[in-house]
Scaffold this active site. Structure first.
Site, PDB file in Angstrom:
ATOM      1  N   GLU A   1      -5.193  -8.918   0.988  1.00 25.53           N
ATOM      2  CA  GLU A   1      -5.803  -8.568   2.282  1.00 25.53           C
ATOM      3  C   GLU A   1      -7.277  -8.317   2.053  1.00 25.53           C
ATOM      4  O   GLU A   1      -7.671  -7.720   1.044  1.00 25.53           O
ATOM      5  CB  GLU A   1      -5.229  -7.282   2.901  1.00 25.53           C
ATOM      6  CG  GLU A   1      -3.862  -7.395   3.488  1.00 25.53           C
ATOM      7  CD  GLU A   1      -3.390  -6.095   4.160  1.00 25.53           C
ATOM      8  OE1 GLU A   1      -4.227  -5.342   4.707  1.00 25.53           O
ATOM      9  OE2 GLU A   1      -2.175  -5.839   4.133  1.00 25.53           O
TER      10      GLU A   1
ATOM     11  N   GLU B   1       0.806  -1.219   0.000  1.00 27.39           N
ATOM     12  CA  GLU B   1       0.000   0.000   0.000  1.00 27.39           C
ATOM     13  C   GLU B   1       0.846   1.279   0.000  1.00 27.39           C
ATOM     14  O   GLU B   1       0.781   2.086   0.933  1.00 27.39           O
ATOM     15  CB  GLU B   1      -0.938   0.012   1.214  1.00 27.39           C
ATOM     16  CG  GLU B   1      -1.856  -1.193   1.281  1.00 27.39           C
ATOM     17  CD  GLU B   1      -2.907  -1.095   2.401  1.00 27.39           C
ATOM     18  OE1 GLU B   1      -2.804  -0.174   3.233  1.00 27.39           O
ATOM     19  OE2 GLU B   1      -3.816  -1.935   2.420  1.00 27.39           O
TER      20      GLU B   1
HETATM   21  C1  BG6 Z   1      -4.141  -2.484   5.640  1.00 27.71           C
HETATM   22  C2  BG6 Z   1      -2.710  -2.586   6.075  1.00 27.71           C
HETATM   23  O1  BG6 Z   1      -4.343  -1.239   5.105  1.00 27.71           O
HETATM   24  O2  BG6 Z   1      -5.151  -2.565   6.586  1.00 27.71           O
HETATM   25  C3  BG6 Z   1      -2.499  -3.232   7.441  1.00 27.71           C
HETATM   26  O3  BG6 Z   1      -1.891  -3.204   5.128  1.00 27.71           O
HETATM   27  C4  BG6 Z   1      -3.585  -2.803   8.381  1.00 27.71           C
HETATM   28  O4  BG6 Z   1      -1.228  -2.898   7.907  1.00 27.71           O
HETATM   29  C5  BG6 Z   1      -4.942  -3.231   7.820  1.00 27.71           C
HETATM   30  O5  BG6 Z   1      -3.391  -3.266   9.680  1.00 27.71           O
HETATM   31  C6  BG6 Z   1      -6.145  -2.914   8.699  1.00 27.71           C
HETATM   32  O6  BG6 Z   1      -6.193  -1.562   9.008  1.00 27.71           O
HETATM   33  P1  BG6 Z   1      -6.086  -1.025  10.490  1.00 27.71           P
HETATM   34  O7  BG6 Z   1      -5.743   0.403  10.363  1.00 27.71           O
HETATM   35  O8  BG6 Z   1      -7.412  -1.240  11.122  1.00 27.71           O
HETATM   36  O9  BG6 Z   1      -5.008  -1.812  11.156  1.00 27.71           O
END
Ligand code: BG6
Length: 461
Positions: free
Chosen positions: A364, A166
């Site tokens: 993800e 990202e």
């Molecule tokens: C993604 C990232 O954007 O979302 C992770 O690659 C991140 O590092 C995940 O943890 C979830 O977002 P957050 O801010 O709730 O941890």
């Protein structure tokens, strides 16, 4: 079975070094921007929990991997921490770090889980940040050197590499919306940072192609499909095109096509913010595109034509569109993100139709929920039925996209275990595997057992 996936589909989940490794007293890791920020501003971090804590993977990785093997993962992504491997960002390589990553990757392989390894997950070494971080062109060279070190050390064990996770996030959160260090608001800096990240990714790919590595290299992008409020309204459509150019195509186009989107270049030129580029840089970007794309999908972006006056103080992307708050949206209240399952399908179709159907995978997708302990049953297992539903609904769309010809090779959930989430620290839990922070006990959640069945069947009904 109604949803059967292709043979050798990648089933697994993701994590990152900075969110899982933590620190131990007197370790030899160099500070990253997160270690530094926590030292100077601990109040910014939920319940004062900083990057030194996390889930202590360095001492508990065997338990994590045992659970992942039990679920049946065939692949797992994490990242090497630049500031652990090379504490000053450039120069000496830390041998304790080398030994740890070898142990970690060996253990994965021994359990039949392919390590997918990313090189940068928001974790600039502080020694380099002190010299400007991504604003400084020298950081691009330092990143390429670091990538080379990783390929040389671990290239025989790792067959799937990723340059960055990202890369838009350090741009927007570090230089526009103040959620990452150095938390400034300056579009001109944001543009320079983004350009250097794109160049650094291409320079790392160039090193990879010249190395002895035989695997694949890619990048992981958070693609947020952009929907106009009224698809029939040309001004709303135009707003969506611009928002898409800022937040998706800014990295998607250089990574896959080797070029920058014209709409964005024109806006940046109009603002007099064209970054310092050279013909050689542009040739490196043009000729070092990715083999494979990781797609992180959480939420869509909804926009409409500008209704409100421009913020007069400093230029921002939102000078070109307004966010549209769709009243019918479904939302994850803990994270405040819209849940829109079809967005994952639209994203894959876009890659099929406009990006030459590049091989990709969902790298993800997931749901962070606060206070999950309330769903624990008598056996100590978290009954996260909401997560099962969330994954099922998204996987059904991934399946449909594959049926319609999309070249999607796998699905990784965020995250394998619960882990530390930047400023939100341990507020929301994301894993298939829960972690009791007091005892460090790992326990597979109900979603993990459900996923085990999906993997075993290579699909679900
Ligand atoms: C993604 C990232 O954007 O979302 C992770 O690659 C991140 O590092 C995940 O943890 C979830 O977002 P957050 O801010 O709730 O941890």
């Amino acid at each position: 079975m109604t949803h059967h996936f292709p043979t050798d589909f990648w089933w697994g989940a993701a994590a990152s070094g900075p969110q899982t490794e933590g620190r131990s007293p007197n370790d030899s890791k160099g500070a990253s921007i997160w270690d530094h920020w926590f030292k100077t501003n601990p109040e910014k971090f939920y319940q004062g929990q900083g990057p030194g804590q996390t889930t202590q993977v360095m001492t508990h990785y065997q338990e994590d991997l045992q659970c992942m093997e039990e679920i049946g993962f065939n692949s797992f992504r994490t990242s090497i921490q630049w500031s652990r491997l090379i504490p000053e960002g450039r120069g000496a390589v830390d041998q304790e770090a080398v030994a740890f990553y070898h142990r970690y990757f060996d253990e994965l392989l021994a359990r039949g889980i392919q390590p997918f390894v990313n090189l940068y997950h928001f974790d600039m070494p502080m020694a380099l940040q002190n010299q400007g971080g991504w604003l400084n062109r020298e950081t691009v060279t330092a990143f390429a050197e670091y990538a080379q070190v990783c390929f040389d050390l671990f290239g025989e064990k790792v067959s799937h590499w990723f340059t960055q996770n990202e890369p838009i996030v350090p741009v927007e959160m570090g230089y526009l919306y103040q959620q990452h260090y150095p938390a400034v608001v300056d579009l001109s800096m944001a543009v320079q940072v983004g350009y250097h990240e794109a160049l650094a990714s291409a320079r790392a790919i160039q090193k990879f192609r010249r190395s002895a590595c035989t695997g694949k290299i890619g990048i992981i992008l958070n693609l947020t499909p952009t929907y106009p409020k009224d698809p029939q309204n040309p001004a709303d459509q135009e707003a969506a095109v611009i928002a898409d150019a800022f937040f998706n195509r800014s990295f998607l186009d250089p990574a896959v096509k080797g070029t920058f989107p014209q709409e964005l270049v024109e806006i940046i030129d109009d603002l007099g913010m064209r970054p310092n580029t050279t013909e050689t840089d542009l040739a490196v970007i043009r000729t070092n595109t990715v083999d494979l794309l990781g797609v992180n999908y959480y939420q869509p972006r909804r926009v409409q034509q500008k209704q409100s006056p421009k913020n007069g103080q400093h230029p921002m992307p939102e000078d070109y569109f307004d966010v549209y708050d769709w009243p019918d949206k479904k939302i994850n209240p803990y994270r405040g993100w819209e849940i829109y399952e079809k967005g994952i399908y639209d994203t894959l179709i876009n890659l099929r139709d406009n990006y030459d159907n590049i091989p990709c995978f969902i790298s993800e997708n997931g749901m962070g929920v606060e206070n999950e302990g309330r769903f624990k049953n008598e056996a100590g297992i978290i009954e996260d039925d909401y997560r099962i539903q969330f994954i099922k609904d998204h996987l059904a769309y991934v399946h449909q996209a594959i049926e319609e010809g999309c070249h999607c090779l796998g699905y990784h959930m965020w995250a394998a275990t619960d882990n530390w989430s930047w400023l939100n620290a341990f507020k929301n839990r994301y894993g298939f595997i829960s972690i009791d922070l007091d005892t460090q006990q790992r326990t597979i959640k109900r979603s993990g057992y459900w996923f085990k069945e999906v993997i075993r069947e290579n699909g679900f009904s």
